[in-house]
Design an enzyme around this catalytic site. Structure first.
Site, PDB file in Angstrom:
ATOM      1  N   SER A 564       0.840  -1.187   0.000  1.00 28.95           N
ATOM      2  CA  SER A 564       0.000   0.000   0.000  1.00 28.95           C
ATOM      3  C   SER A 564       0.881   1.244   0.000  1.00 28.95           C
ATOM      4  O   SER A 564       1.667   1.431  -0.932  1.00 28.95           O
ATOM      5  CB  SER A 564      -0.961  -0.041   1.193  1.00 28.95           C
ATOM      6  OG  SER A 564      -1.990   0.895   1.029  1.00 28.95           O
ATOM      7  N   ASP A 649      -9.608  -3.973  -5.429  1.00 35.88           N
ATOM      8  CA  ASP A 649      -9.022  -3.109  -4.405  1.00 35.88           C
ATOM      9  C   ASP A 649      -9.731  -1.762  -4.373  1.00 35.88           C
ATOM     10  O   ASP A 649      -9.826  -1.078  -5.398  1.00 35.88           O
ATOM     11  CB  ASP A 649      -7.531  -2.912  -4.687  1.00 35.88           C
ATOM     12  CG  ASP A 649      -6.777  -2.360  -3.485  1.00 35.88           C
ATOM     13  OD1 ASP A 649      -7.377  -1.609  -2.697  1.00 35.88           O
ATOM     14  OD2 ASP A 649      -5.587  -2.679  -3.349  1.00 35.88           O
ATOM     15  N   HIS A 684      -7.939  -5.041  -1.376  1.00 35.83           N
ATOM     16  CA  HIS A 684      -6.722  -4.501  -0.781  1.00 35.83           C
ATOM     17  C   HIS A 684      -6.083  -5.450   0.232  1.00 35.83           C
ATOM     18  O   HIS A 684      -4.867  -5.541   0.322  1.00 35.83           O
ATOM     19  CB  HIS A 684      -7.047  -3.167  -0.100  1.00 35.83           C
ATOM     20  CG  HIS A 684      -5.851  -2.332   0.203  1.00 35.83           C
ATOM     21  ND1 HIS A 684      -5.093  -1.726  -0.771  1.00 35.83           N
ATOM     22  CD2 HIS A 684      -5.271  -1.982   1.380  1.00 35.83           C
ATOM     23  CE1 HIS A 684      -4.122  -1.036  -0.221  1.00 35.83           C
ATOM     24  NE2 HIS A 684      -4.203  -1.180   1.094  1.00 35.83           N
TER      25      HIS A 684
END
Length: 709
Positions: A564, A649, A684
């Site tokens: 991330s 995501d 995610h």
């Protein structure tokens, strides 16, 4: 003549063998597919008079057949290149699985006359949430069997659940797509009946009023995924008739709701990166007036809970590292705040927990968590002792005010997650559970250390380090170095059973506690955000260089990893110092910084201007453009790279890593591996379930071991 003939035969044999080898090589090359080539469609992006050409902008068309075809081609290529590691991946997966006790159970906690806990059954991916009335010896009541709920779903996430005040109803939220759009269901625990109403597109948060029939929840915008509306629902009614009780108009704020520990108030929390605000409602009067605790002021954060007629408020008002205040419920505005715990320059006040006789503080000092116990009546305090050089500790589940026992958690790089009860009067400490590690694990076989690297500006940056005792520290050890450094999120050292597969293969594992987190206080965060963001990257580089200097590893043996915003870190340091690493693993990486932050329709964008800057302002645009990994790919040699993402995501859209990989393929000058794995079913957080995530980790570990051959 005979000798010439023999010589001719020998030369012919050598030629045939050579031709056979050459043909085999050609055949093998043909068997291995070429890397996918993403078509270019030049798009001119103009801002502040600056022109950028983005040849892969088209990849943001989520359902376009060309986009899906490209992603599937990348998956096929990765599968083909890594096919010869399938046995290794299986071995790694089996190792990880073998260390896990599959029929595990959490430590029960008591609330409203029930003991609540979760347990796993052998071979099952998901937990079973349970309770027992009055005593642990009583019959078990299953609240939610997530294994049964997940049947037929490729992805399944239980967001949260909340029990009504009378213990009869449970409201729970479910996401089956991995886009963080949760549907809320309500179940009667006495009959097992699930009510017909389904509340869609929520954040997953639920809070019961004290009448046992009214529920509060937060709805997300289905495009931006911003949680912004709070509704009131009555059990048994059509959700289309639910009452809107609050709507947040500012797109830089997110909305939440919860019930205070006292169960007296429903709280509506409003959050931006640097500003918060709370509104509160009497939980006994769900249709009553919603009041503001203290109006928002830009740059002022505060976090509130309720106890005996007062709100207790952790705030950075005139206190960069936060202090604790209290205010009467009738007049809770900032002008009525009274200081309970003052600000300290060298201590970050992270959390607090209120009991009838004690106040407990979670603080950070020198990058480590301290738990401080304060006796209300005696006006004395003490700290829990922790003996290890590097560790993590946290406040656990403490739902009752009238208790002298504090529940807290502890772990370190060599100690599995451990749950304790601590008697705040006698200082007795009870070990309730230490997560089991099956097999021959012995913590004494591993060495953990805290080191400090020096950043280019002279700042000392902590490093947490662990390795197996006995490995020669000769500068040739494989090293796995990770970091995050954003949002004020501290990367605290913790134990990992899967990490043992690296340590037992001679790896040195290190966490770089770089600026942008809050390990060293709030200023540590401020020094790694906005126009100071590059400190995050140079800190990480300094940590890698320090480990090399101390002979823990060398550039030919370094694997770096981040996800991330940590994936942004990977992209930035890879552009800045590609010579320092043998391999890079970037998970769901935020790498197309400028384009994303200019698109307000993308989830999270508007709420993050105070983290990265608003690129509509030239100063921030220029600075962000100077480090954005996608925009700074150059024609040079890069390390071997594995990039992973999820098609669904909601936090970092799949097209960011897709564009980055395509540009790297087009521009980089080396022949090192560049692999892109797109999970078409997840978002995610990766795979749902307890064991399926091991498959993803096994791929990452196999890639690292392959690169280091």
């Amino acid at each position: 003549m005979k000798q010439r003939f023999v010589l001719f035969i020998l030369l012919l044999a050598v030629w045939i063998i050579s031709l056979s080898i050459f043909s085999g090589c050609v055949k093998n090359q043909k068997a291995m597919p070429n890397p996918p080539v993403a078509g270019k469609i030049e798009k001119k992006l103009v801002m502040h008079g600056h022109e950028r050409m983005d040849p892969y902008y088209w990849m943001n068309q989520r359902d376009d057949e060309k986009v899906i075809g490209y992603l599937e081609a990348e998956n096929a290529y990765t599968d083909a290149v890594m096919a010869h590691t399938k046995d290794l991946q299986k071995q790694l997966y089996d190792e990880m699985l073998s260390r896990i006790r599959q029929d595990d159970e959490s430590v029960p906690y008591k609330k409203d006359g029930y003991y609540y806990y979760s347990r796993y059954e052998q071979g099952k991916e998901y937990p079973i949430h349970c309770r027992k009335k009055a005593a642990l010896g009583n019959p078990e009541e299953i609240l939610l069997n997530v294994n049964e709920m997940a049947e037929g779903h490729e992805f399944f996430s239980l967001g949260s659940y909340d029990i009504s005040t009378n213990n009869q109803l449970i409201a729970y939220s479910v996401d089956t797509v991995s886009r963080r759009l949760y549907s809320i269901y309500i179940k009667d625990l006495s009959t097992g009946q699930v009510f017909p109403e389904i509340i869609a597109s929520t954040s997953g948060m639920v809070a019961w009023a004290n009448d046992n029939r009214t529920l509060f929840y937060v709805v997300r915008d289905e495009v931006t995924l911003l949680p912004y509306k709070v509704y009131r629902h009555e059990v048994g009614t059509d959700p289309a008739e639910d009452v809107l009780v609050y709507e947040e108009k500012d797109p830089t704020f997110s909305t939440s709701c919860y019930k205070t520990k006292s169960r007296k108030f429903i709280m509506i929390g409003l959050f931006s990166s640097i500003t918060t605000e709370y509104r509160y409602l009497d939980a006994d009067d769900p249709s009553g007036e919603i009041r503001i605790l203290s109006p928002r002021e830009r740059g002022m954060e505060y976090y509130a809970d309720h106890y005996q007629g007062h709100f207790y408020i952790r705030t950075n008002f005139a206190a960069k590292n936060f202090r604790l205040m209290k205010a009467p419920v009738g007049n809770p505005g900032k002008e009525h705040w009274e200081e309970v715990i003052p600000h300290r320059k060298d201590v970050l006040l992270d959390e607090f927990e209120v009991f009838n006789s004690y106040l407990v503080l979670s603080e950070k000092k020198n990058g480590l968590t301290q738990l401080r116990i304060m006796d209300w009546e005696q006006a004395t305090d003490h700290y829990l002792p922790f003996d290890e050089e590097t560790y993590s500790a946290w406040l656990s589940v403490n739902p009752e005010f009238d208790s002298e026992w504090l529940r807290f958690g502890y772990t370190s790089l060599t100690t599995p997650v451990t749950t304790y009860d601590y008697h705040m009067a006698t200082h007795e400490k009870l070990l309730l559970k230490r997560d089991p590690v099956l097999g021959d694990f012995d913590p004494s076989h591993y060495e953990a250390k805290r080191l400090y690297a020096t950043a280019p500006d002279g700042v000392s940056v902590p490093i947490s380090l662990v390795y197996r005792k006995g490995i020669p520290l000769n500068g040739k050890n494989p090293a796995w170095i990770t970091g995050y450094g954003s949002y004020g999120s501290s990367y605290d050292p913790n134990f990992s059973t899967v990490r043992l597969s690296l340590l037992d293969r001679g790896f040195v594992f290190a966490i770089a506690h770089i600026r942008g987190g809050e390990e060293m206080g709030y200023e540590w965060y401020e020094q790694g955000k906005m126009l100071n963001k590059k400190n995050t990257f140079t800190d990480f580089i300094a940590c890698v260089e320090h480990l090399i200097k101390l002979n823990y590893t060398d550039p030919d043996h370094v694997i770096i990893n981040g996800g991330s915003a940590g994936g942004l870190l990977m992209g930035a340091v890879m552009n800045m110092r590609p010579d320092l690493y043998r391999g890079v693993i970037a998970a769901v990486p935020f790498v197309d910084v400028v384009t994303t932050m200019l698109d307000e329709s993308i989830p999270l964008t508007t709420g993050e201007y105070d983290e990265w800057g608003d690129p509509r302002q030239k100063e921030f645009y220029d600075y962000m453009l100077s480090y954005s990994p996608y925009d700074n790919v150059e024609a040079k040699d890069y390390p071997a790279i594995l990039v992973t993402t999820g098609y669904h995501d909601s936090q970092v859209q799949y097209w960011e890593p897709a564009k980055w990989v395509a540009r790297l393929r087009d521009v980089k000058t080396d022949d090192n591996l560049l692999l892109f794995k797109v999970n078409m079913d997840y978002g995610h957080g990766g795979a749902s379930g307890r064991f399926r995530r091991f498959e993803e980790i096994a791929l990452e570990y196999a890639f690292a071991l392959e690169v280091l051959k």
